[in-house]
Design a protein around this motif. Structure first.
Motif, PDB file in Angstrom:
ATOM      1  N   GLY A  24       0.811  -1.225   0.000  1.00  0.00           N
ATOM      2  CA  GLY A  24       0.000   0.000   0.000  1.00  0.00           C
ATOM      3  C   GLY A  24       0.834   1.260   0.000  1.00  0.00           C
ATOM      4  N   LEU A  69      -5.470   2.793   5.981  1.00  0.00           N
ATOM      5  CA  LEU A  69      -6.560   1.876   5.592  1.00  0.00           C
ATOM      6  C   LEU A  69      -5.919   0.573   5.120  1.00  0.00           C
ATOM      7  CD1 LEU A  69      -9.511   1.186   4.901  1.00  0.00           C
ATOM      8  CD2 LEU A  69      -9.166   2.305   2.695  1.00  0.00           C
ATOM      9  N   VAL A  70      -6.061  -0.462   5.922  1.00  0.00           N
ATOM     10  CA  VAL A  70      -5.455  -1.765   5.597  1.00  0.00           C
ATOM     11  C   VAL A  70      -6.423  -2.877   5.971  1.00  0.00           C
ATOM     12  CG1 VAL A  70      -3.479  -3.288   5.914  1.00  0.00           C
ATOM     13  CG2 VAL A  70      -3.197  -0.865   6.317  1.00  0.00           C
ATOM     14  N   ILE A  71      -6.576  -3.820   5.053  1.00  0.00           N
ATOM     15  CA  ILE A  71      -7.363  -5.023   5.330  1.00  0.00           C
ATOM     16  C   ILE A  71      -6.428  -6.227   5.205  1.00  0.00           C
ATOM     17  CG2 ILE A  71      -9.366  -6.431   4.662  1.00  0.00           C
ATOM     18  CD1 ILE A  71     -10.232  -3.660   5.493  1.00  0.00           C
ATOM     19  N   ARG A  76     -10.091  -9.835   2.968  1.00  0.00           N
ATOM     20  CA  ARG A  76     -10.421  -9.044   1.765  1.00  0.00           C
ATOM     21  C   ARG A  76     -11.585  -9.653   1.002  1.00  0.00           C
ATOM     22  NH1 ARG A  76      -4.445  -7.017  -0.239  1.00  0.00           N
ATOM     23  NH2 ARG A  76      -3.863  -6.230   1.804  1.00  0.00           N
ATOM     24  N   LYS A  77     -12.118  -8.855   0.090  1.00  0.00           N
ATOM     25  CA  LYS A  77     -13.222  -9.245  -0.787  1.00  0.00           C
ATOM     26  C   LYS A  77     -14.483  -9.599   0.004  1.00  0.00           C
ATOM     27  CE  LYS A  77     -10.143 -10.740  -4.482  1.00  0.00           C
ATOM     28  NZ  LYS A  77      -9.991  -9.355  -4.945  1.00  0.00           N
ATOM     29  N   GLY A  81     -13.224  -3.254   3.457  1.00  0.00           N
ATOM     30  CA  GLY A  81     -12.546  -2.009   3.091  1.00  0.00           C
ATOM     31  C   GLY A  81     -13.540  -0.868   2.989  1.00  0.00           C
ATOM     32  N   THR A 104      -2.113   8.735  -1.155  1.00  0.00           N
ATOM     33  CA  THR A 104      -2.236   7.315  -1.460  1.00  0.00           C
ATOM     34  C   THR A 104      -1.457   6.905  -2.703  1.00  0.00           C
ATOM     35  OG1 THR A 104      -3.843   5.563  -1.948  1.00  0.00           O
ATOM     36  CG2 THR A 104      -4.392   7.758  -2.756  1.00  0.00           C
ATOM     37  N   ILE A 106      -2.747   4.336  -4.304  1.00  0.00           N
ATOM     38  CA  ILE A 106      -3.812   3.774  -5.140  1.00  0.00           C
ATOM     39  C   ILE A 106      -4.974   4.787  -5.252  1.00  0.00           C
ATOM     40  CG2 ILE A 106      -3.220   1.351  -4.844  1.00  0.00           C
ATOM     41  CD1 ILE A 106      -5.491   1.148  -2.758  1.00  0.00           C
ATOM     42  N   TYR A 109      -8.545   3.728  -6.088  1.00  0.00           N
ATOM     43  CA  TYR A 109      -9.454   3.231  -5.047  1.00  0.00           C
ATOM     44  C   TYR A 109     -10.335   4.379  -4.542  1.00  0.00           C
ATOM     45  CZ  TYR A 109     -11.116   1.152  -0.707  1.00  0.00           C
ATOM     46  OH  TYR A 109     -11.927   0.685   0.304  1.00  0.00           O
ATOM     47  N   ARG A 113     -14.473   5.967  -5.372  1.00  0.00           N
ATOM     48  CA  ARG A 113     -15.371   6.214  -4.246  1.00  0.00           C
ATOM     49  C   ARG A 113     -15.625   7.709  -4.056  1.00  0.00           C
ATOM     50  NH1 ARG A 113     -13.105   1.838  -4.396  1.00  0.00           N
ATOM     51  NH2 ARG A 113     -14.050  -0.050  -3.597  1.00  0.00           N
TER      52      ARG A 113
HETATM   53  C1  LIG Z   1      -7.230  -1.391  -0.580  1.00  0.00           C
HETATM   54  C2  LIG Z   1      -7.771  -2.376   0.448  1.00  0.00           C
HETATM   55  C3  LIG Z   1      -7.931  -1.663   1.799  1.00  0.00           C
HETATM   56  C4  LIG Z   1      -9.141  -2.879  -0.033  1.00  0.00           C
HETATM   57  O1  LIG Z   1      -9.599  -3.853   0.875  1.00  0.00           O
HETATM   58  P1  LIG Z   1     -10.921  -4.730   0.561  1.00  0.00           P
HETATM   59  O2  LIG Z   1     -12.051  -3.802   0.458  1.00  0.00           O
HETATM   60  O3  LIG Z   1     -11.077  -5.799   1.531  1.00  0.00           O
HETATM   61  O4  LIG Z   1     -10.505  -5.331  -0.805  1.00  0.00           O
HETATM   62  P2  LIG Z   1     -11.334  -5.980  -1.928  1.00  0.00           P
HETATM   63  O5  LIG Z   1     -10.432  -6.998  -2.493  1.00  0.00           O
HETATM   64  O6  LIG Z   1     -12.658  -6.451  -1.423  1.00  0.00           O
HETATM   65  O7  LIG Z   1     -11.538  -4.781  -2.961  1.00  0.00           O
HETATM   66  C5  LIG Z   1     -12.508  -3.807  -2.729  1.00  0.00           C
HETATM   67  C6  LIG Z   1     -12.361  -2.754  -3.763  1.00  0.00           C
HETATM   68  O8  LIG Z   1     -11.047  -2.165  -3.658  1.00  0.00           O
HETATM   69  C7  LIG Z   1     -10.489  -2.090  -4.956  1.00  0.00           C
HETATM   70  N1  LIG Z   1      -9.047  -2.209  -4.844  1.00  0.00           N
HETATM   71  C8  LIG Z   1      -8.356  -3.126  -4.154  1.00  0.00           C
HETATM   72  N2  LIG Z   1      -7.046  -2.929  -4.353  1.00  0.00           N
HETATM   73  C9  LIG Z   1      -6.932  -1.873  -5.187  1.00  0.00           C
HETATM   74  C10 LIG Z   1      -5.833  -1.202  -5.773  1.00  0.00           C
HETATM   75  N3  LIG Z   1      -4.575  -1.579  -5.532  1.00  0.00           N
HETATM   76  N4  LIG Z   1      -6.089  -0.143  -6.594  1.00  0.00           N
HETATM   77  C11 LIG Z   1      -7.356   0.260  -6.841  1.00  0.00           C
HETATM   78  N5  LIG Z   1      -8.442  -0.347  -6.314  1.00  0.00           N
HETATM   79  C12 LIG Z   1      -8.214  -1.411  -5.494  1.00  0.00           C
HETATM   80  C13 LIG Z   1     -11.086  -3.267  -5.694  1.00  0.00           C
HETATM   81  O9  LIG Z   1     -11.018  -3.046  -7.093  1.00  0.00           O
HETATM   82  C14 LIG Z   1     -12.511  -3.272  -5.201  1.00  0.00           C
HETATM   83  O10 LIG Z   1     -13.268  -2.310  -5.908  1.00  0.00           O
HETATM   84  P3  LIG Z   1     -14.805  -2.578  -6.298  1.00  0.00           P
HETATM   85  O11 LIG Z   1     -15.536  -2.762  -4.984  1.00  0.00           O
HETATM   86  O12 LIG Z   1     -15.200  -1.311  -6.995  1.00  0.00           O
HETATM   87  O13 LIG Z   1     -14.776  -3.794  -7.131  1.00  0.00           O
HETATM   88  C15 LIG Z   1      -6.832  -3.611   0.628  1.00  0.00           C
HETATM   89  O14 LIG Z   1      -6.575  -4.149  -0.670  1.00  0.00           O
HETATM   90  C16 LIG Z   1      -5.505  -3.322   1.298  1.00  0.00           C
HETATM   91  O15 LIG Z   1      -5.431  -3.369   2.536  1.00  0.00           O
HETATM   92  N6  LIG Z   1      -4.444  -3.030   0.525  1.00  0.00           N
HETATM   93  C17 LIG Z   1      -3.113  -2.803   1.091  1.00  0.00           C
HETATM   94  C18 LIG Z   1      -3.015  -1.487   1.798  1.00  0.00           C
HETATM   95  C19 LIG Z   1      -3.490  -0.338   0.915  1.00  0.00           C
HETATM   96  O16 LIG Z   1      -3.179  -0.281  -0.273  1.00  0.00           O
HETATM   97  N7  LIG Z   1      -4.245   0.578   1.535  1.00  0.00           N
HETATM   98  C20 LIG Z   1      -4.735   1.764   0.894  1.00  0.00           C
HETATM   99  C21 LIG Z   1      -3.751   2.791   1.094  1.00  0.00           C
HETATM  100  S1  LIG Z   1      -4.416   4.386   1.093  1.00  0.00           S
END
Ligand SMILES: CC(C)(COP(=O)(O)OP(=O)(O)OC[C@H]1O[C@@H](n2cnc3c(N)ncnc32)[C@H](O)[C@@H]1OP(=O)(O)O)[C@@H](O)C(=O)NCCC(=O)NCCS
Length: 166
Positions: A24, A69-71, A76-77, A81, A104, A106, A109, A113
């Motif tokens: 992340g 924000l970390v899952i 996940r899924k 998140g 961020t 990403i 993401y 939203r």
């Molecule tokens: C991003 C994160 C919090 C999402 O957790 P989650 O909701 O359980 O993950 P899911 O696999 O269910 O994905 C949920 C949504 O996040 C999106 N997503 C996940 N990883 C993503 C990425 N790297 N870039 C963009 N979108 C992402 C998915 O496309 C999905 O979108 P949708 O609901 O529109 O289909 C998780 O992947 C994570 O902890 N990542 C590592 C830490 C991080 O990157 N944190 C964000 C930093 S600001």
């Protein structure tokens, strides 16, 4: 359930941050930093197992930051998140903070939203005090995204619903 973090959660919050920091591009967070800011955090608690976290940190009279924000991969899924994301937005609304931003790796993401990319230079100087602690400083590759809280709830509130924080 989603609940406010307790002091006993701090080590697990740090572990989450450490485990997914690279993925992340998260800012490293020390135990001291997390203890001092533990009131900012919300966690997912499934029968005592911490599955994720988010923090909302108030920066100024009209601005707060979504951080950490970390899952956990096993969680996940499952929509957690988005539930944590909504919890942070709801906290901003309850505190009557006008705008929320995030730095961020990403941005997609957040823009999916309802957040908009902004120029990092418009953020208050106070934000950069923390950036100095980042190993990447000053070559920051993070993108700033921002949303107005009331506008966000007017547009996305129905989609995200409500979140009960225990
Ligand atoms: C991003 C994160 C919090 C999402 O957790 P989650 O909701 O359980 O993950 P899911 O696999 O269910 O994905 C949920 C949504 O996040 C999106 N997503 C996940 N990883 C993503 C990425 N790297 N870039 C963009 N979108 C992402 C998915 O496309 C999905 O979108 P949708 O609901 O529109 O289909 C998780 O992947 C994570 O902890 N990542 C590592 C830490 C991080 O990157 N944190 C964000 C930093 S600001």
């Amino acid at each position: 359930m989603i609940r406010r973090a307790l002091v006993k959660d701090v080590k697990e919050i740090k572990s989450l941050n450490d485990r997914y920091r690279e993925e992340g591009n998260l800012l490293p967070r020390s135990l001291t930093d997390i203890y001092e800011n533990v009131r900012d955090f919300f966690v997912i608690d499934e029968d005592g197992k911490i599955g994720g976290c988010v923090a909302l940190h108030v920066v100024w009279e009209d601005l707060a930051e979504i951080k950490s924000l970390v899952i956990d991969r096993d969680f996940r899924k499952k929509g957690y998140g988005d539930r944590l994301f909504l919890t942070a937005m709801s906290e901003a609304r309850d505190l009557q903070v006008a705008d929320v931003f995030a730095l961020t790796a990403i941005p997609a993401y957040f823009t999916a939203r309802g957040f908009k990319e902004i120029d990092k230079s418009v953020l208050p100087h106070k934000v950069w005090a923390e950036c100095v602690k980042c190993p990447k400083f000053p070559d920051c590759d993070e993108v700033a995204v921002k949303a107005n809280v009331s506008e966000w709830f007017a547009t996305y509130g129905a989609k995200f619903g409500t979140e009960e924080v225990a």
